[in-house]
Motif scaffolding. Structure first.
Motif, PDB file in Angstrom:
ATOM      1  N   THR A 169     -72.903  -2.011 -46.703  1.00 53.08           N
ATOM      2  CA  THR A 169     -72.178  -0.992 -45.949  1.00 53.08           C
ATOM      3  C   THR A 169     -70.667  -1.215 -45.963  1.00 53.08           C
ATOM      4  OG1 THR A 169     -72.433  -2.207 -43.862  1.00 53.08           O
ATOM      5  CG2 THR A 169     -74.146  -0.595 -44.420  1.00 53.08           C
ATOM      6  N   LYS A 170     -70.234  -2.401 -46.392  1.00 53.11           N
ATOM      7  CA  LYS A 170     -68.805  -2.699 -46.508  1.00 53.11           C
ATOM      8  C   LYS A 170     -68.354  -2.748 -47.966  1.00 53.11           C
ATOM      9  CE  LYS A 170     -68.038  -3.219 -42.070  1.00 53.11           C
ATOM     10  NZ  LYS A 170     -67.188  -2.259 -41.339  1.00 53.11           N
ATOM     11  N   ASP A 171     -69.094  -2.068 -48.842  1.00 51.38           N
ATOM     12  CA  ASP A 171     -68.734  -2.018 -50.264  1.00 51.38           C
ATOM     13  C   ASP A 171     -67.335  -1.422 -50.406  1.00 51.38           C
ATOM     14  OD1 ASP A 171     -68.531  -0.799 -53.036  1.00 51.38           O
ATOM     15  OD2 ASP A 171     -70.496  -1.751 -53.206  1.00 51.38           O
ATOM     16  N   GLY A 172     -66.442  -2.140 -51.089  1.00 48.89           N
ATOM     17  CA  GLY A 172     -65.060  -1.695 -51.215  1.00 48.89           C
ATOM     18  C   GLY A 172     -64.851  -0.576 -52.221  1.00 48.89           C
ATOM     19  N   PHE A 173     -65.857  -0.300 -53.062  1.00 46.30           N
ATOM     20  CA  PHE A 173     -65.718   0.740 -54.082  1.00 46.30           C
ATOM     21  C   PHE A 173     -66.375   2.053 -53.678  1.00 46.30           C
ATOM     22  CE2 PHE A 173     -65.405  -3.244 -56.502  1.00 46.30           C
ATOM     23  CZ  PHE A 173     -64.213  -3.021 -57.178  1.00 46.30           C
ATOM     24  N   THR A 174     -67.371   1.985 -52.817  1.00 42.32           N
ATOM     25  CA  THR A 174     -68.123   3.172 -52.427  1.00 42.32           C
ATOM     26  C   THR A 174     -68.452   3.093 -50.936  1.00 42.32           C
ATOM     27  OG1 THR A 174     -69.165   3.199 -54.625  1.00 42.32           O
ATOM     28  CG2 THR A 174     -70.167   4.585 -52.928  1.00 42.32           C
ATOM     29  N   SER A 175     -68.152   4.145 -50.207  1.00 44.39           N
ATOM     30  CA  SER A 175     -68.531   4.181 -48.795  1.00 44.39           C
ATOM     31  C   SER A 175     -69.973   4.669 -48.671  1.00 44.39           C
ATOM     32  CB  SER A 175     -67.607   5.114 -48.018  1.00 44.39           C
ATOM     33  OG  SER A 175     -67.825   6.465 -48.402  1.00 44.39           O
ATOM     34  N   LEU A 215     -79.560  -0.219 -47.551  1.00 46.60           N
ATOM     35  CA  LEU A 215     -78.204  -0.572 -47.148  1.00 46.60           C
ATOM     36  C   LEU A 215     -78.208  -1.932 -46.467  1.00 46.60           C
ATOM     37  CD1 LEU A 215     -76.999   2.852 -45.707  1.00 46.60           C
ATOM     38  CD2 LEU A 215     -76.506   1.876 -47.963  1.00 46.60           C
ATOM     39  N   LEU A 216     -77.297  -2.816 -46.912  1.00 45.63           N
ATOM     40  CA  LEU A 216     -77.166  -4.145 -46.328  1.00 45.63           C
ATOM     41  C   LEU A 216     -76.000  -4.113 -45.348  1.00 45.63           C
ATOM     42  CD1 LEU A 216     -78.845  -4.552 -48.943  1.00 45.63           C
ATOM     43  CD2 LEU A 216     -77.794  -6.812 -49.138  1.00 45.63           C
TER      44      LEU A 216
END
Length: 219
Positions: free
Chosen positions: A163-169, A188-189
């Motif tokens: 959920t904190k992926d910097g490339f995709t929200s 979702l992690l």
């Protein structure tokens, strides 16, 4: 673990490794893993933990260096389109050599759009798993032209993302998958970042999710 060299139709020689279960009751499925962006240092060794874990679960797994990575020849591309041929060549070799019931393609980070573009080019591929697909706006400059291929595929798909992926929200992921055809699942992690999920601390969790997905294909 065994090694192999696989040649593409355009003459690139790919270095591959095959991970086999110690238990002789081998699964009929083979998992082909596609590593992150070569241009940023991606190579097959980043997926060794997941491949080993899948072998421990009874699955045969194959990793390989895409063109220009590791011990493979050739030069990498910035958009990942040349690398689609690498995935197709490896899956054809797997089909001819290992005779699986089916192939499950797993792409990590930039390997996810590359693998996604190959899914419908290979009849033996029966499912697809994305680990951190870069659907975001900035990443789409490089990989946006890959999106349509996997979204229109009717083959079962699993998208795993922190959920904190910097490339995709999370919202970008959900909006993209609204148009996806066929069976689509997401995992979702919570609180996990893109590169964090790629790290060895999450290998066992990725193995569990991939294994569960493959088992669902058998039911």
């Amino acid at each position: 673990m065994e090694s192999a060299t696989i040649e593409t139709t355009d003459g690139v020689k790919l270095s591959a490794r095959i991970f086999k279960p110690a238990d002789p009751r081998i699964s009929d499925y083979v998992v082909v893993l596609v590593h992150p962006f070569t241009v940023l240092g991606g190579f097959q060794g980043l997926l060794r933990g997941i491949a080993s874990g899948l072998a421990d679960k009874g699955f045969r797994a194959v990793t390989f260096d895409m063109r220009g990575a590791g011990r493979s020849s050739g030069r990498p591309s910035f958009t990942g389109f040349s690398e689609i041929e690498d995935v197709v060549a490896v899956c054809k070799w797997v089909s001819d050599t290992l005779s699986p019931r089916g192939i499950v393609l797993v792409g990590s980070s930039a390997g996810a759009p590359i693998a996604g573009s190959a899914v419908d080019k290979i009849e033996q591929v029966v499912g697809y798993v994305s680990l951190g697909y870069p659907f975001g706006w900035a990443a789409s400059i490089l990989f946006g032209r890959h999106h349509e291929s996997i979204l229109r595929s009717q083959k079962p798909k699993l998208f795993v993302m922190g959920t904190k992926d910097g490339f995709t929200s999370v919202k970008q992921l959900q909006n993209k998958l609204k148009s996806a055809a066929g069976r689509v699942e997401t995992r979702l992690l919570e609180g996990v970042g893109h590169f964090q999920m790629e790290g060895p601390d999450y290998d066992a969790h990725m193995v569990d999710l991939i294994s569960q997905f493959i088992q669902s294909l058998q039911s």
